[in-house]
Design a protein around this motif. Structure first.
Motif, PDB file in Angstrom:
ATOM      1  N   UNK A   1       6.897 -38.525 -40.215  1.00  0.00           N
ATOM      2  CA  UNK A   1       6.257 -37.890 -39.067  1.00  0.00           C
ATOM      3  C   UNK A   1       5.399 -38.871 -38.281  1.00  0.00           C
ATOM      4  N   UNK A   2       4.838 -39.862 -38.962  1.00  0.00           N
ATOM      5  CA  UNK A   2       3.998 -40.842 -38.283  1.00  0.00           C
ATOM      6  C   UNK A   2       4.812 -41.924 -37.582  1.00  0.00           C
ATOM      7  N   UNK A   3       6.075 -42.081 -37.971  1.00  0.00           N
ATOM      8  CA  UNK A   3       6.869 -43.222 -37.510  1.00  0.00           C
ATOM      9  C   UNK A   3       7.081 -43.229 -35.994  1.00  0.00           C
ATOM     10  N   UNK A   4       7.667 -42.190 -35.455  1.00  0.00           N
ATOM     11  CA  UNK A   4       7.986 -42.189 -34.026  1.00  0.00           C
ATOM     12  C   UNK A   4       6.739 -42.266 -33.141  1.00  0.00           C
ATOM     13  N   UNK A   5       5.660 -41.503 -33.434  1.00  0.00           N
ATOM     14  CA  UNK A   5       4.471 -41.629 -32.582  1.00  0.00           C
ATOM     15  C   UNK A   5       3.863 -43.033 -32.589  1.00  0.00           C
TER      16      UNK A   5
ATOM     17  N   UNK B   1       8.760 -31.309 -30.656  1.00  0.00           N
ATOM     18  CA  UNK B   1       8.010 -32.490 -31.069  1.00  0.00           C
ATOM     19  C   UNK B   1       6.704 -32.059 -31.696  1.00  0.00           C
ATOM     20  N   UNK B   2       5.824 -33.021 -31.913  1.00  0.00           N
ATOM     21  CA  UNK B   2       4.503 -32.724 -32.469  1.00  0.00           C
ATOM     22  C   UNK B   2       3.571 -32.349 -31.321  1.00  0.00           C
ATOM     23  N   UNK B   3       3.343 -31.073 -31.166  1.00  0.00           N
ATOM     24  CA  UNK B   3       2.481 -30.606 -30.079  1.00  0.00           C
ATOM     25  C   UNK B   3       1.036 -30.947 -30.390  1.00  0.00           C
ATOM     26  N   UNK B   4       0.369 -31.538 -29.419  1.00  0.00           N
ATOM     27  CA  UNK B   4      -1.036 -31.899 -29.634  1.00  0.00           C
ATOM     28  C   UNK B   4      -1.873 -30.653 -29.908  1.00  0.00           C
ATOM     29  N   UNK B   5      -2.792 -30.787 -30.856  1.00  0.00           N
ATOM     30  CA  UNK B   5      -3.679 -29.692 -31.208  1.00  0.00           C
ATOM     31  C   UNK B   5      -3.234 -28.884 -32.410  1.00  0.00           C
ATOM     32  N   UNK B   6      -2.023 -29.155 -32.939  1.00  0.00           N
ATOM     33  CA  UNK B   6      -1.541 -28.359 -34.066  1.00  0.00           C
ATOM     34  C   UNK B   6      -2.000 -28.956 -35.392  1.00  0.00           C
ATOM     35  N   UNK B   7      -1.980 -28.114 -36.414  1.00  0.00           N
ATOM     36  CA  UNK B   7      -2.195 -28.547 -37.797  1.00  0.00           C
ATOM     37  C   UNK B   7      -0.887 -28.361 -38.545  1.00  0.00           C
TER      38      UNK B   7
ATOM     39  N   UNK C   1      -4.647 -43.851 -24.018  1.00  0.00           N
ATOM     40  CA  UNK C   1      -5.083 -43.607 -22.647  1.00  0.00           C
ATOM     41  C   UNK C   1      -4.972 -42.122 -22.332  1.00  0.00           C
ATOM     42  N   UNK C   2      -5.678 -41.630 -21.281  1.00  0.00           N
ATOM     43  CA  UNK C   2      -5.573 -40.209 -20.920  1.00  0.00           C
ATOM     44  C   UNK C   2      -4.134 -39.775 -20.668  1.00  0.00           C
ATOM     45  N   UNK C   3      -3.320 -40.644 -20.056  1.00  0.00           N
ATOM     46  CA  UNK C   3      -1.932 -40.279 -19.808  1.00  0.00           C
ATOM     47  C   UNK C   3      -1.188 -40.087 -21.110  1.00  0.00           C
ATOM     48  N   UNK C   4      -1.435 -40.978 -22.097  1.00  0.00           N
ATOM     49  CA  UNK C   4      -0.769 -40.856 -23.387  1.00  0.00           C
ATOM     50  C   UNK C   4      -1.155 -39.551 -24.068  1.00  0.00           C
ATOM     51  N   UNK C   5      -2.446 -39.185 -23.977  1.00  0.00           N
ATOM     52  CA  UNK C   5      -2.924 -38.014 -24.693  1.00  0.00           C
ATOM     53  C   UNK C   5      -2.425 -36.718 -24.065  1.00  0.00           C
ATOM     54  N   UNK C   6      -1.828 -36.781 -22.873  1.00  0.00           N
ATOM     55  CA  UNK C   6      -1.298 -35.587 -22.232  1.00  0.00           C
ATOM     56  C   UNK C   6       0.109 -35.272 -22.707  1.00  0.00           C
ATOM     57  N   UNK C   7       0.726 -36.192 -23.432  1.00  0.00           N
ATOM     58  CA  UNK C   7       2.115 -35.999 -23.831  1.00  0.00           C
ATOM     59  C   UNK C   7       2.222 -35.325 -25.192  1.00  0.00           C
ATOM     60  N   UNK C   8       3.369 -34.669 -25.425  1.00  0.00           N
ATOM     61  CA  UNK C   8       3.717 -34.227 -26.769  1.00  0.00           C
ATOM     62  C   UNK C   8       4.188 -35.449 -27.541  1.00  0.00           C
ATOM     63  N   UNK C   9       3.815 -35.550 -28.791  1.00  0.00           N
ATOM     64  CA  UNK C   9       4.196 -36.704 -29.586  1.00  0.00           C
ATOM     65  C   UNK C   9       5.628 -36.538 -30.095  1.00  0.00           C
ATOM     66  N   UNK C  10       6.402 -37.614 -30.091  1.00  0.00           N
ATOM     67  CA  UNK C  10       7.809 -37.517 -30.505  1.00  0.00           C
ATOM     68  C   UNK C  10       7.957 -37.443 -32.016  1.00  0.00           C
ATOM     69  N   UNK C  11       9.086 -36.919 -32.448  1.00  0.00           N
ATOM     70  CA  UNK C  11       9.465 -36.977 -33.867  1.00  0.00           C
ATOM     71  C   UNK C  11      10.877 -37.543 -33.941  1.00  0.00           C
TER      72      UNK C  11
END
Length: 236
Positions: A66-70, A47-53, A25-35
């Motif tokens: 890295x995929x586990x928490x998100x 955390x995993x900042x959106x937009x990074x490589x 959802x848009x609200x989810x996509x506004x958050x930094x992803x947890x690790x």
């Protein structure tokens, strides 16, 4: 698993657009992803900042960690071009496989498949071996624009963060008897901007229980202690 069915359709020409149907959802996509707390010190943003490589070198366990928490907190992830990865191992390390799409054989449309997944998924992991430098630059730009996290399983020029396991040690086997219980892994991080300062963490990948865990300072007698000889001057 619904995610696997979705992944199968994503690999066919003309079907990659369905990735957007799986987006958060848009609200989810506004958050930094947890690790995982055991790995959080590797990330200067907390955390995993959106937009990074992020480049993850030589460690499937670290990739899954890295995929586990998100995925456990509702995000969607995709694995592209890695046919030999096992979902059982992913689940044991905490990945919510019902929110993991797998495109084992993307074919000649690999860059297009990854680009479409970045439009709809929260995290996309890809083997970069078949991608050109031009593809790498465009996909990183796509991730930044779409707010997805792009994870490479090999070197990726210009990555925001590079994670390299530099030492591992198995614990649990004593004087000729016992069982392998846990693998202590030292991970070095170095990147650009806020991530330019080298840092390291020690974690169990996996722990005795199979998942990620913080590392104790004193391990049981190890089976072996292998220095991977990949510690470079810039991460020391």
């Amino acid at each position: 698993m619904p995610a696997l069915g979705a992944a199968s359709s994503l690999a066919t020409p003309g079907a990659v657009g369905v990735a957007s149907d799986l987006a958060s959802s848009p609200d989810d996509r506004a958050r930094m992803l947890p690790v995982h707390p055991a790995l959080v010190d590797l990330f200067p943003w907390g955390g995993l900042r959106r937009g990074v490589t992020v480049a993850v070198r030589d460690s499937t366990s670290l990739l899954f960690a890295l995929l586990a928490s998100p995925t456990d907190t509702g995000s969607w992830a995709a694995l592209v071009g890695m046919p030999d990865l096992g979902l059982r191992a992913a689940a044991e390390l905490g990945v919510a496989v019902e929110r993991l799409a797998v495109v084992r054989h993307p074919g000649a449309n690999l860059p297009s498949v990854v680009a479409a997944l970045l439009d709809g998924m929260d995290l996309v992991a890809v083997d970069p071996a078949r991608l050109t430098d031009s593809h790498l630059r465009r996909l990183s730009a796509r991730a930044r624009h779409r707010g997805a996290v792009l994870i490479s399983t090999g070197p990726w020029p210009g990555a925001d963060l590079d994670l390299t396991p530099v030492r591992t040690r198995w614990a649990g086997l004593g004087d000729g008897h016992g069982f392998l219980e846990a693998r202590e892994t030292v991970v070095a991080a170095r990147g650009r901007g806020a991530a330019a300062r080298p840092t390291r963490v020690e974690a169990y990948l996996p722990s005795a229980g199979g998942a990620v865990a913080p590392c104790r300072r004193h391990l049981p007698v190890p089976l072996f202690d292998s220095d991977w000889r990949r510690e470079r001057a810039e991460v020391s």
